[in-house]
Design a protein around this motif. Structure first.
Motif, short mmCIF file in Angstrom:
data_model
loop_
_atom_site.label_atom_id
_atom_site.label_comp_id
_atom_site.label_asym_id
_atom_site.label_seq_id
_atom_site.Cartn_x
_atom_site.Cartn_y
_atom_site.Cartn_z
N LEU A 57 0.83 -1.21 0.00
CA LEU A 57 0.00 0.00 0.00
C LEU A 57 0.86 1.26 0.00
O LEU A 57 0.55 2.23 -0.70
N LEU A 58 1.94 1.24 0.76
CA LEU A 58 2.79 2.43 0.86
C LEU A 58 3.67 2.61 -0.37
O LEU A 58 3.66 3.66 -1.01
N GLU A 59 4.44 1.56 -0.68
CA GLU A 59 5.48 1.70 -1.70
C GLU A 59 4.92 1.70 -3.11
O GLU A 59 5.52 2.30 -4.01
N ASN A 60 3.79 1.06 -3.33
CA ASN A 60 3.26 0.96 -4.68
C ASN A 60 1.97 1.75 -4.87
O ASN A 60 1.92 2.70 -5.64
N VAL A 61 0.91 1.34 -4.16
CA VAL A 61 -0.40 1.92 -4.42
C VAL A 61 -0.45 3.41 -4.05
O VAL A 61 -0.83 4.26 -4.86
N THR A 62 -0.08 3.73 -2.80
CA THR A 62 -0.14 5.13 -2.35
C THR A 62 0.80 6.01 -3.18
O THR A 62 0.43 7.11 -3.61
N THR A 63 2.02 5.54 -3.41
CA THR A 63 2.99 6.30 -4.18
C THR A 63 2.47 6.61 -5.58
O THR A 63 2.52 7.76 -6.05
N GLN A 64 1.95 5.58 -6.26
CA GLN A 64 1.47 5.77 -7.63
C GLN A 64 0.24 6.68 -7.67
O GLN A 64 0.12 7.54 -8.55
N THR A 65 -0.67 6.50 -6.74
CA THR A 65 -1.90 7.30 -6.73
C THR A 65 -1.59 8.79 -6.52
O THR A 65 -2.13 9.65 -7.21
N ILE A 66 -0.71 9.07 -5.57
CA ILE A 66 -0.34 10.47 -5.30
C ILE A 66 0.41 11.07 -6.48
O ILE A 66 0.22 12.24 -6.83
#
Length: 503
Positions: free
Chosen positions: A163-172
């Motif tokens: 969630l932190l390294e992939n999903v949250t990073t990409q979404t932001i």
């Protein structure tokens, strides 16, 4: 009824497979978001400005890979190793945080100062200097995000890492880049917006870390603690540099020696498609290192051998179907990106073979690191990295684009063979058995059926229908050849309802 030792084995395997499953979901979502992000940039910036951004980002990611001085991987060993000593865990995490911050600031500062020189030697566009200086800030905060992610991985909480390294990073990134493009920003403004998003992502990661774990990194500790930590982290830093030499140097050398952007594009698309075959191994590797470290430190070598063997066989089995589909439909897959990219068929086929060798070696590199042979891993990476540079130069000069793939795949195959032999020689652990022939036979059958469908179908229908039919044939083949007893026991213990289904 499984014995107590079997229950321990299945518990370890459940942790590994749970990490792989979470990784598969998170990685799939991350790749979808990544596609949207790349589409946003290419449409909003145009080819030339997008190229400047991409070049700056590539340089930054090269730096990030060793800016933490190996601490992100050392965390995977020490956090589970000292699970009964929270104070030492916190001291080692404090040392890791300080090391990562210092290393990333130093290297980021180097990029900032040398940005004009890099620009002059490469793209010779003054915008690249501004982009690189912005990415100097990115290097610091993204390195720290990776440290937080490694902590979650070390305590087997893979969902938070993804969630932190992939999903949250990409979404932001998508959100901030989109806003910048809407207000009319150019490449420098878009890059600045993405860096602001990275800082925000770090803030989120820090809050999640403090609220979802009991760790409180502290400074201090004995010289022995510091020596023990750097004895693992520093060799891993040099391993990372060596890995870059045999993983990415080929792309740089294709551009340098062939001097044609179109060839670099064809080569890169082939490597991107082949790299998807690495997902099963990467997924299983998410939780294998801390589990291997715990089993080895506790002297549970027999269970470690079983986990090593089963994870390697599962990784190879899961990789076989997409590898067969990529081999059979190589031209059709490359054609999705445009007719010009079909020139990379031979390159793609070579890389598929290389990734199959990677899957066949399983988590052998992590086995070396987690069994206290990190210096062996470092020597491997550097020897093969230098070998790759030399081989790429010779092969590209003689065979062009195909030579680059042939050189890199040869190096990849050799290093995987060497790792397996080293684990066997140093620890007496070997992951192979005759059970590997079952997935191979199932893969050959699925490949034959998918190839036969080319007689009746073409284009997108062939890719979709062929992939689905190939998957069904592969699964039926495995079922017909017989489910291994340990696999059956593991799945029945994990999902009791399967007992009436599995033979």
């Amino acid at each position: 009824m499984p014995s107590r030792s079997d229950s321990g084995l299945y518990s370890s395997l459940r942790s590994v497979t749970r990490g792989a499953s979470v990784f598969a979901v998170g990685s799939g979502l991350s790749k979808a978001l990544g596609f949207v992000f790349q589409l946003l940039l290419t449409r909003g910036l145009g080819a030339e400005l997008y190229g400047i951004y991409t070049y700056g980002f590539t340089i930054a990611m090269f730096i990030v890979n060793f800016a933490d001085l190996g601490t992100s991987k050392a965390i995977l060993k020490f956090v589970p190793l000292y699970e009964d000593d929270p104070r030492k865990q916190n001291r080692l995490l404090g040392l890791a945080s300080l090391t990562s911050l210092g290393g990333s600031v130093l290297l980021g500062g180097g990029v900032y100062v040398s940005a004009p020189t890099i620009t002059e030697l490469t793209l010779n566009n003054p915008l690249l200097t501004d982009v690189l200086r912005l990415f100097a800030v990115f290097i610091v905060f993204y390195t720290l995000i990776r440290i937080v992610s490694s902590v979650f991985q070390s305590v087997e909480r893979q969902a938070y890492k993804m969630l932190l390294e992939n999903v949250t990073t990409q979404t932001i990134r998508i959100l901030f880049a989109g806003i910048a493009l809407v207000v009319g920003a150019s490449v420098v403004g878009v890059t600045a917006a993405i860096i602001v998003g990275t800082v925000l992502t770090f803030g989120i990661a820090a809050v999640v870390f403090l609220s979802r774990t009991s760790f409180h990194p502290t400074l201090g500790g004995s010289r022995g603690d510091i020596r023990e930590f750097y004895d693992v982290s520093l060799p891993l830093t040099f391993s990372d540099v060596g890995r870059l030499l045999y993983r990415r140097i080929d792309v740089l050398m294709v551009g340098f020696l062939l001097s044609a952007g179109s060839r670099v594009g064809v080569y890169n698309i082939a490597t991107v498609l082949a790299s998807l075959l690495r997902l099963p191994l990467t997924g299983f590797n998410q939780l294998f290192p801390p589990i291997a470290s715990r089993l080895y430190s506790n002297g549970e070598i027999e269970e470690l051998q079983s986990v090593y063997t089963m994870v390697t066989r599962w990784t190879f089995t899961v990789s076989l179907l997409p590898a067969a589909a990529t081999i059979v439909y190589a031209e059709e897959l490359l054609g999705v990106f445009g007719n010009a990219f079909t020139a990379g068929v031979t390159v793609l086929l070579l890389f598929v073979l290389g990734e199959l060798m990677n899957a066949l070696a399983g988590p052998s590199n992590y086995m070396l690191i987690m069994t206290d042979h990190q210096y062996v891993s470092m020597v491997n990476e550097w020897a093969l990295g230098v070998f790759n540079v030399v081989l790429n130069y010779l092969f590209i000069s003689r065979f062009g684009l195909v030579g680059a793939a042939l050189a890199t795949v040869s190096v990849l195959s050799v290093i995987n063979l060497v790792r397996v032999v080293e684990v066997w020689y140093l620890e007496g652990l070997m992951p192979y058995s005759l059970k590997f022939f079952k997935p191979i036979l199932a893969g050959l059958g699925a490949g034959a059926v998918m190839y036969g469908l080319k007689t009746f179908l073409s284009g997108y229908p062939l890719l979709v229908i062929g992939g689905v039919v190939g998957g069904i044939v592969f699964a039926l083949g495995l079922f017909a050849l017989g489910i291994e007893q340990e696999d059956k026991e593991f799945f029945v213990e994990s999902i009791p309802a399967l007992e009436s289904v599995l033979p």
